[in-house]
Design an enzyme around this catalytic site. Structure first.
Site: not given
Ligand code: ZN
Length: 376
Positions: A81-82, A85, A181
């Site tokens: 997930h990171e 980004h 987010d």
């Molecule tokens: Zn996030």
């Protein structure tokens, strides 16, 4: 943060584990090894029974193996997930310092958060996007494996649980609780309608409100992890609101624009009565100390005040000055000077150019600049 250690690199980005994270892996494994809960879904006329948790897996060794594999995979998903980004950020030329996994989730530390609302919004949705894709893929695979292996097979359970949690993660992260987010998307949207600092202030207030609600929900049945997330969101929202209010007005301002050039220096031999007299007359609270044309330290009113009353008549600046000096260059950003002072908890920085002392910049110089620049 020193309580984290690096475990490797992905695409050049250091991946770090925080010590709190080491506690959560066995904890998650334990939770999932103790319970089993079933659900049925019907797909294309077929009914599949799928379960969460590995409580029913036998023998115990297999139960623990699946539980630990699940816990590790879950946090791999958090790291992915990171990375979602981070990859979008890198495409915009933003440097990623590291990704750290904490007990409450992952944090990607970036050199800069883009000021462009569209960019920030795309970067913010990339993480939940990754979680959503993993979630959808994993649940579909589990249905496939329910068909092949049966709904109670540990592999089906693992895929199903992982999928559902990733979808929950996606939805949770899209809550407009800045700086989560969804909150960043909200800030980006607000920033396209009003000044950036004001947009951040409003998004942070909404974020804090969410944090308070989450904290209450956590305390009254939601669980300790929700309380930890709430505290994190509250602190992070306040921090980012404060630093934006400082950094944004100082944008484009260089240290040389605001430093004081009229340099009054003292020597290590200057006596304390002399320097106190100087401070009183000139209303400066600190002076650079020069020795043989070289910057030897810095002396401030608090250094002088630390000396006991009966020793003040005989002591000299050399005895009380601070020798560990942090300096800054005239071409550095004023915001960087502010960051340095806040990190080191100091109030002034000597300005050095080619080894020469050319000025001094203090917190009050910066605060005055912030006040003037935010005025219009
Ligand atoms: Zn996030």
């Amino acid at each position: 943060m020193s309580s984290a250690f690096q475990i490797g690199r992905i695409a050049g980005i250091p991946i770090r584990l925080h010590i709190t994270f080491l506690a959560i892996i066995p904890f998650v494994a334990y939770i999932f090894s103790t319970f089993t809960q079933s659900t049925s879904i019907s797909l294309l006329g077929e009914v599949y029974s799928l379960s969460y948790g590995f409580g029913a897996v036998e023998p115990p060794a297999a139960r623990w193996a699946y539980s630990f594999a699940f816990a590790i995979l879950l946090f791999l998903c958090v790291a992915l997930h990171e990375l979602g980004h981070s990859f979008v950020a890198m495409r915009y030329g933003i440097k990623i310092r590291s990704i750290t996994l904490y007990i409450f989730g992952g944090v990607a530390s970036m050199e800069d958060i883009p000021r462009d609302p569209g960019m920030e919004a795309r970067m913010a949705v990339a993480g939940p996007g990754v979680s959503g894709i993993i979630g959808a893929g994993s649940t579909l695979l589990s249905v496939q494996s329910a068909f092949l292996l049966g709904g109670a097979h540990p592999l089906t359970t693992l895929l199903w649980t992982l999928g559902v949690i990733n979808i929950v993660l996606m939805i949770f992260n899209l809550l407009p609780a800045f700086p989560m987010d969804g909150g960043r998307v909200l800030r980006a949207w607000l920033a396209s309608r009003m000044p950036y600092v004001e947009a951040t202030r409003q998004a942070a207030n909404i974020g804090k409100l969410f944090a308070i609600v989450m904290g209450f929900l956590g305390l009254f049945g939601g669980g300790i992890l929700l309380v930890i997330v709430a505290i994190f969101v509250y602190i992070a929202a306040s921090d980012e609101e404060r630093s934006t209010a400082i950094v944004v007005p100082l944008e484009g301002v260089k240290v040389r624009d605001i430093m004081s050039r009229e340099l009054r220096v003292v020597s290590p031999e200057t006596t304390l009565p002399e320097i106190m007299n100087l401070m009183f007359r000139e209303k400066h609270r600190g002076y650079p100390v020069m020795e043989g044309g070289r910057l030897a330290g810095i002396v401030t009113i608090s250094d002088v005040q630390k000396v006991p009353e009966d020793r003040r008549a005989t002591a000299v600046v050399g005895d009380v000055m601070v020798k560990a000096i942090y300096v800054i260059e005239p071409n550095s950003d004023a915001a960087e000077a502010m960051k340095k002072m806040m990190e080191r908890q100091i109030r002034r920085l000597p300005v050095m150019e080619d080894g020469q002392l050319v000025g001094i910049v203090s917190r009050s110089d910066l605060l005055r600049a912030i006040e003037i620049c935010s005025g219009w």
